[in-house]
Motif scaffolding. Structure first.
Motif, short mmCIF file in Angstrom:
data_model
loop_
_atom_site.label_atom_id
_atom_site.label_comp_id
_atom_site.label_asym_id
_atom_site.label_seq_id
_atom_site.Cartn_x
_atom_site.Cartn_y
_atom_site.Cartn_z
N VAL A 81 -0.75 -3.78 -7.19
CA VAL A 81 0.12 -3.92 -6.01
C VAL A 81 -0.69 -4.49 -4.85
CG1 VAL A 81 1.43 -2.61 -4.27
CG2 VAL A 81 1.77 -2.13 -6.70
N LEU A 108 7.96 -0.24 -11.32
CA LEU A 108 7.44 -1.44 -11.96
C LEU A 108 6.95 -1.14 -13.36
CD1 LEU A 108 5.33 -2.93 -9.00
CD2 LEU A 108 7.56 -3.73 -9.80
N VAL A 145 6.08 2.98 -4.56
CA VAL A 145 5.95 2.35 -5.88
C VAL A 145 5.46 3.37 -6.90
CG1 VAL A 145 4.88 0.44 -7.18
CG2 VAL A 145 5.36 0.18 -4.73
N ASN A 146 6.03 3.30 -8.09
CA ASN A 146 5.53 4.09 -9.21
C ASN A 146 5.78 3.28 -10.47
OD1 ASN A 146 4.51 6.15 -10.80
ND2 ASN A 146 5.98 7.70 -10.12
N LEU A 164 8.91 -7.10 -2.04
CA LEU A 164 8.00 -6.25 -1.27
C LEU A 164 7.73 -6.86 0.10
CD1 LEU A 164 5.56 -5.01 -4.03
CD2 LEU A 164 6.81 -3.55 -2.44
N VAL A 209 1.78 3.91 -3.21
CA VAL A 209 1.89 4.05 -4.67
C VAL A 209 1.69 5.53 -4.96
CG1 VAL A 209 0.88 3.44 -6.92
CG2 VAL A 209 1.01 1.73 -5.08
N ASN A 254 -1.83 5.11 -12.32
CA ASN A 254 -1.41 4.54 -11.03
C ASN A 254 -2.57 4.00 -10.20
OD1 ASN A 254 1.25 4.83 -11.54
ND2 ASN A 254 1.66 6.36 -9.96
N GLN A 307 12.48 2.57 -3.05
CA GLN A 307 11.86 2.89 -4.34
C GLN A 307 11.66 1.62 -5.15
OE1 GLN A 307 12.73 6.24 -7.47
NE2 GLN A 307 14.20 4.60 -7.87
N ILE A 308 10.40 1.40 -5.57
CA ILE A 308 10.07 0.25 -6.42
C ILE A 308 9.44 0.78 -7.70
CG2 ILE A 308 8.75 -1.90 -6.60
CD1 ILE A 308 10.60 -2.19 -4.32
N PRO A 339 7.66 0.79 1.27
CA PRO A 339 7.98 0.80 -0.16
C PRO A 339 7.19 1.91 -0.86
CG PRO A 339 7.29 -1.40 0.58
CD PRO A 339 6.90 -0.42 1.62
#
Ligand SMILES: Nc1ncnc2c1ncn2[C@@H]1O[C@H](COP(=O)(O)OP(=O)(O)O)[C@@H](O)[C@H]1O
Ligand SMILES: N[C@@H](CCC(=O)OP(=O)(O)O)C(=O)O
Length: 374
Positions: free
Chosen positions: A162, A109, A139-140, A127, A54, A155, A106-107, A137
């Protein structure tokens, strides 16, 4: 088992890297440090651990590229900076992971992706698939589309959610301090590092305050609260300095670094509690003897081929009971299909599911991670 050893035995880890580390006070991304963290994550992958990253930094990177000298206050400018910066952020990560032969994904959310049950399950399924494929992965928060009402806000919180989503064993939060101190070390030279505590210890909140970073939004308070959130699914949290040499490797291998905030229950008992206590059963599956044995003796997922009948009115993501042919409860779990789809799949091999359903859903009716066997 010593608590730090529990972290060393973690098979699935979420690593959160904050803006305070990724940027040189608004002068764009610190690419050198990114390469060091990526190399450590690649070593964890080589050890067989799954890692979800993340990463903050999109707004900071976008500010530099768009020539903003300070953090925008207009939401639309923040969103523009995030959109521009995210391109650079994921590009830097992708090129560094590629050096180690690893793919990234790239995820992005929003809060709705995790609060809406169907979207939650879709995000979790994606995921899980990426991790099973050996992908890292990244994540941001999807800053470009969120508004203040539906933001995660920071975050640290996203990292904890997450960790819940993927049922991580550990959440490692990297920041610009060695960990949580009993007061802000920027303001107090006599501040003392907290080595470890229970994540539920409410006295920690008074020690933590907001972030110093111009760019970050979290602060230490959100990190303490994130540890409490991660503990909900049994994850241990370590808050440590991202500038400490080999910090990710050393923490993930159980070294006594940073501040370690422990959950009250480990991952499995946390899941049992959550499944058993928090969800009402919406239906019943009647298992054949082979399926009963497989669940009880091997802890496998429940496949359609082992289910003889289904009753009730349930949707994807609902809790259902699993009983043997005498009606005795064998397990309970979150089902991946509605009652209508389940009835179509009963007794059929998973390889036929696309032909039966018209789309390629999950092979299992209930994934082992979503099952609690009595
Ligand atoms: N009790 C505390 N212990 C450590 N840091 C603290 C504490 N209280 C406030 N802080 C501040 O929190 C900052 C880290 O939060 P933040 O700037 O949001 O980092 P990040 O960008 O990594 O999320 C530290 O630099 C420090 O100034
Ligand atoms: N999505 C934002 C996250 C900002 C944020 O939470 O920053 P931090 O508190 O430093 O982790 C970004 O990428 O800049």
């Amino acid at each position: 088992m010593d608590m730090r050893e529990k972290i060393a035995s973690a098979q699935r880890v979420v690593v959160k890297i904050g803006s305070a580390l990724l940027t040189n006070d608004g002068q764009g991304l610190d690419v050198g440090n990114i390469g060091l963290w990526v190399a450590q994550i690649a070593q964890l992958r080589a050890q067989g651990k799954e890692v979800v990253l993340v990463s903050s930094g999109s707004i900071a990177a976008g500010m530099k590229r768009l020539g903003f000298s300070s953090r925008p206050t207009q939401v639309n400018e923040l969103q523009a900076a995030a959109a521009v910066g995210q391109m650079e952020l994921v590009g830097v990560y992708e090129s560094h992971f590629e050096v180690h032969g690893l793919c990234t994904a790239q995820i992005l959310l929003t809060h709705e992706d995790l609060s809406n049950r169907r979207r939650y399950l879709n995000a979790r399924s994606s995921l899980r698939t990426l991790l099973n494929l050996g992908v890292v992965p990244i994540v941001n928060e999807n800053d470009t589309v969120v508004t203040d009402e539906i933001r995660f806000g920071d975050n640290d919180t996203l990292g904890a959610l997450v960790a819940n989503l993927v049922e991580a064993d550990a959440l490692i939060i990297l920041t610009d301090q060695k960990g949580l101190f009993d007061k802000n070390p920027r303001d107090h030279k006599d501040a003392t590092l907290i080595s470890h505590a229970s994540a539920s210890d409410e006295s920690l909140d008074a020690m933590a305050s907001g972030g110093a970073g111009v760019l970050g939004t979290g602060g230490m308070l959100t990190k303490v609260r994130a540890a409490r959130l991660a503990a909900r699914s049994g994850a241990h949290t370590v808050i440590a300095s991202g500038r400490e040499g080999s910090v990710i490797l050393r923490v993930a291998n159980g070294e006594d670094l940073g501040t370690w905030l422990q959950p009250e229950h480990d991952r499995l008992s946390a899941r049992k509690q959550w499944l058993a206590g928090h969800l009402k059963s919406r239906g019943t599956l009647i298992l054949d003897d082979g399926a009963v044995r497989a669940l009880r003796q091997s802890g496998t997922s429940l496949l359609p081929v082992g289910v003889k009948d289904a009753e009730g009115s349930f949707s994807r993501g609902d809790m259902v009971m699993c009983v043997d042919q005498q009606g005795h409860i064998v397990a309970r779990g979150l089902i991946n299909y509605s009652i209508a789809e389940t009835l179509k799949l009963l007794g059929k091999p998973s390889t036929e599911r696309a032909a039966i359903l018209g789309y390629e859903g999950e092979p299992e009716l209930i994934h082992r991670d979503d099952l609690v066997v009595n």
